[in-house]
Design a protein around this motif. Structure first.
Motif: not given
Length: 256
Positions: A215-223, A12-16, A21-24
């Motif tokens: 979250a921050m990794l996802g945002m960086w990739l999204g940028f 569940l931790l990996i799932f979270a 990451f997707i949200g970011g």
């Protein structure tokens, strides 16, 4: 610290982490939806109050980054122009957050799911309210109160804020900086509100802190990748996925 991570089994931790990451990524790419994705995605398998605890610090850091990217001068101007709305959002987040722990688990699924479905459906429908100058102040009071209540209970006040700014015919180039300020200050209130409510406590805050990394990794990739695909199609696809996930939360709340 180890006791905190025992709240979620490794799977569940990996799932979270993956959902966060997707949200970011989506937030970095199109500027919204991280809390909606975390709530509707993590809520499929994780207890609702723990989900809310997990989103607090990623939202705080993510929105702080958005404010810095927009610049401090636009931020100051946004506060001057929209101080009533911002004040109401912050006050109501603090107040409504205190009621979260008194809501039964099944009711909590409904509280999380209904705003996700309703707000995403409104955006997909393309509804754009129009408010005359004479109605601006009453509209600010109503919109700020609603946004703050949703923020305290469900951790999301972004979509109502977008509708509020659209109703005021806010130019697109200013909208992102204003949203950043409202989201950023609201995130501080969400943190304070749930420290007071007990949702964010000695056991849950390390989990929330851990979610900052994906979250921050996802945002960086999204940028980095946000300009490489059709923004409108990506946004609409995201909203449809959120509606499906939100309906599943409502189903869990009503059917157990």
């Amino acid at each position: 610290m180890a006791d905190s991570f025992s709240l979620l089994p490794p799977a569940l931790l990996i799932f979270a982490f993956c959902v966060t990451f997707i949200g970011g990524f989506v937030k970095g790419a199109v500027g919204f939806a991280m809390p909606l994705i975390m709530i509707s995605g993590m809520g499929i398998l994780i207890e609702p109050q723990l989900v809310v605890a997990c989103i607090v610090l990623p939202i705080l850091l993510g929105n702080g980054l958005q404010v810095l990217r927009s610049g401090l001068a636009p931020a100051r101007q946004a506060i001057r122009d929209h101080w009533r709305y911002i004040s109401l959002v912050c006050i109501m987040i603090l107040i409504s957050a205190q009621f979260l722990t008194s809501i039964p688990t099944n009711g909590m699924f409904v509280v999380l799911g209904v705003p996700v479905v309703g707000l995403c459906a409104v955006q997909l429908a393309g509804w754009r309210p129009s408010i005359s100058a004479s109605w601006r102040r009453p509209f600010e009071w109503m919109a700020g109160t609603l946004s703050g209540i949703l923020g305290g209970l469900a951790g999301t006040w972004g979509p109502p804020t977008v509708l509020y700014l659209l109703a005021l015919d806010t130019p697109r180039d200013r909208q992102m900086s204003i949203q950043g300020v409202i989201y950023g200050l609201g995130s501080v209130m969400l943190l304070l509100g749930h420290l007071k409510s007990g949702v964010l406590n000695g056991q849950t805050w390390p989990l929330s802190a851990a979610m900052v990394v994906p979250a921050m990794l996802g945002m960086w990739l999204g940028f980095k990748l946000g300009d490489r695909f059709d923004q409108d199609k990506f946004r609409r696809a995201t909203l449809w996925v959120l509606i499906i996930a939100g309906l599943n939360l409502i189903r869990r709340g009503l059917m157990g």
